[in-house]
Design a protein around this motif. Structure first.
Motif, PDB file in Angstrom:
ATOM      1  N   TYR A  40       0.876  -1.172   0.000  1.00 47.94           N
ATOM      2  CA  TYR A  40       0.000   0.000   0.000  1.00 47.94           C
ATOM      3  C   TYR A  40       0.908   1.215   0.000  1.00 47.94           C
ATOM      4  N   TYR A  58       4.766   3.869   2.659  1.00 55.44           N
ATOM      5  CA  TYR A  58       4.269   2.613   2.112  1.00 55.44           C
ATOM      6  C   TYR A  58       4.445   1.522   3.151  1.00 55.44           C
ATOM      7  N   TYR A 117      -1.198  -1.139  -4.114  1.00 54.24           N
ATOM      8  CA  TYR A 117      -2.414  -0.343  -4.041  1.00 54.24           C
ATOM      9  C   TYR A 117      -2.076   1.132  -3.896  1.00 54.24           C
ATOM     10  N   GLN A 165      -6.864   2.581   2.510  1.00 55.48           N
ATOM     11  CA  GLN A 165      -5.466   2.871   2.211  1.00 55.48           C
ATOM     12  C   GLN A 165      -4.648   2.879   3.509  1.00 55.48           C
TER      13      GLN A 165
END
Length: 199
Positions: A40, A58, A117, A165
């Motif tokens: 992510y 991330y 993502y 997220q």
């Protein structure tokens, strides 16, 4: 440090109170039936009031376990939110590419593509767009690196709604409920109390 003011002192006290209240928390690892790599990635855009640089973050999961994470200020100024987000996508892809090669050297190759993502549709589009536009030439190396892996079906960059997220926790302040949900999803928990036989 050179010019302390009340708002900064209040923020420092808040951080210290949070750290004091979470000293027992740790990263818990669990057995996992899958060994897929999932990342992510997120960035805020020009949030720093003095330098206008973006913060990148991330997190990378190997199976169900959080394996690596990063949160840092981007070294260059981004011209748009899509550029800031794409730079962190490239960083996350580089991290997963390194992990994939390490697993191959350990004789545990991954059979499926790595999923990355991102909550920005333009950044997702840049990862598979074969046309190089004039306004993206300054991030050309990142674009080619990610795009080559996407074309080789080693990486898939997928849009994820901001609500899911997890990397938001590394780049911005979140409402308490969402923060609690995200850090639980990252397997950051208070360890269970030991039983009498475990002491």
């Amino acid at each position: 440090m050179h010019d302390p003011q009340k708002p900064r002192f209040s923020a420092l006290k808040r951080i210290l109170r949070y750290v004091r209240g979470t000293l027992d928390y740790g990263l818990q690892l669990f057995s996992s039936s899958t060994i897929d790599l999932v990342a992510y990635s997120d960035a805020d855009w020009a949030r720093c009031p003095t330098t206008r640089r973006s913060t990148s973050g991330y997190c990378v999961f190997l199976g169900n376990n959080l394996h690596s994470w990063s949160s840092k200020r981007q070294p260059t100024l981004s011209h748009s939110i899509a550029e800031a987000k794409y730079q962190v996508v490239a960083n996350a892809v580089a991290e997963t590419y390194w992990l994939k090669n390490l697993l191959r050297e350990l004789h545990t190759p991954l059979s499926s593509a790595t999923l990355v993502y991102c909550d920005n549709v333009s950044a997702v589009y840049l990862s598979s767009n074969l046309v190089q536009h004039q306004h993206t030439k300054h991030i050309e190396i990142d674009i080619h690196f990610v795009r080559d892996l996407v074309v080789a079906v080693q990486v898939r960059v997928i849009h994820v709604p901001s609500r899911y997220q997890y990397a938001d926790i590394f780049t911005k302040g979140l409402p308490s409920a969402l923060f609690e949900e995200f850090h639980t999803s990252l397997s950051i928990r208070c360890p269970p109390a030991p039983t009498a036989g475990e002491r």
